[in-house]
Design a protein around this motif. Structure first.
Motif: not given
Length: 330
Positions: A157-175
């Protein structure tokens, strides 16, 4: 005649044996070649691919573990590098940063700069033949459909406020779910150790973050990148910044809102430098207890504000540990 017949029979048996041997060898070679050509099928299945990823723009199916990734935001570039996956293209320039940041090192030495953040080069992206594109709705909402035609695309959705959640989501996408969880846990554990050491040594000090830009001066609150780091460390904030918001803009007449036991200052461009000079020449600035105690520290904006990454967060923790003279917990 009989001897000739026996010799011919022996030769025939040898030929048959040789042919059989060649066929067996060829078959084994073919099997080996077939196995070599399809190692990803078993690996993908073991890693849970194909898989569907639910993200800010919907659901995207990723058929196999991505091997050619393009990231259209600096924080997502850093996240791909953090998870040690192949980044073939990414946004290098961001605000006052013109190239990939030095702290990403050799991990981006072969990564193509795919253009400015506000206008990425779609033709260049397509030429890189990515098997996954990642970006943020706040950055490239209008480009999502076009990007999805190039390769499977996942948007946070965005970057700053949810940057840690984004790493978790990217972890799922990348296996790389386990690696994402481990990297975040290591960072959070280090932040707590350093914060506890600072609080023990300095008596639970309040920490103010002042960002000078070409415009209203900003006090950074809990939802900013630096705000999240300070919260993870358990460091207290002054009332003006102990807010569940991104920042608060102040004028020179509100300088007292910047006060705390310790003040960290960042500056953006020449406009920020001019604003800082005016602020710090103001008598109200000189009255701040942190100023009078000599507890004002200039730090790098590109690390404390815009790196938005685990890598950048560790550099911030380095600065905090050094400033307060505590163990860096490395």
């Amino acid at each position: 005649m009989l001897q000739f017949a026996r010799r011919r029979s022996a030769v025939a048996r040898s030929a048959v044996a040789l042919t059989a041997g060649l066929m067996l060898a060829t078959g084994l070679s073919a099997c080996a070649t077939a196995t070599d050509e399809t190692p990803t099928a078993g690996a993908d299945a073991a890693a849970g691919f194909p898989r569907s990823i639910t993200h800010d723009k919907g659901t995207t199916e990723i058929k196999s573990k991505p091997q050619r990734i393009v990231a259209l935001d600096n924080s997502l570039v850093a996240a791909v590098v953090l998870l040690e996956r192949p980044l073939v293209g990414g946004i290098a320039s961001y605000r006052n940063q013109k190239t990939f940041p030095d702290y990403l090192g050799d991990a981006v030495k072969d990564t193509k700069d795919i253009g400015p953040l506000d206008n990425p080069n779609l033709e260049l992206i397509a030429s890189l033949k990515p098997d996954l594109i990642v970006s943020a709705t706040v950055r490239h909402d209008a480009l999502y459909d076009k990007l999805s035609k190039i390769a499977p695309t996942v948007f946070v959705k965005t970057t700053g406020p949810i940057w840690k959640d984004n790493i978790t989501l990217l972890g799922k996408a990348l296996g790389e779910e386990a690696k994402a969880a481990s990297k975040l846990a290591d960072y959070e554990a280090r932040a707590k150790k350093i914060g506890a050491a600072v609080n023990a040594k300095a008596g639970n000090p309040t920490v103010s973050i002042v960002r000078f830009v070409d415009g209203p001066t900003r006090l950074m609150a809990h939802q900013s990148f630096i705000g999240i780091i300070l919260k993870d460390a358990g460091l207290k904030r002054p009332a003006s910044q102990d807010q569940d918001t991104f920042d608060q803009e102040i004028s020179e007449e509100q300088i007292e809102l910047a006060d705390a036991d310790h003040i960290f200052v960042t500056t953006v461009y020449a406009g920020g430098t001019e604003r800082k000079t005016k602020f710090q020449a103001n008598p109200l600035w000189q009255r701040l207890k942190a100023v009078q105690a000599g507890h004002v520290y200039e730090v790098q904006d590109e690390l404390w504000m815009t790196s938005v990454s685990v890598q950048g967060a560790h550099f911030v923790l380095d600065d905090i540990a050094k400033t307060f003279g505590v163990d860096p917990a490395k």
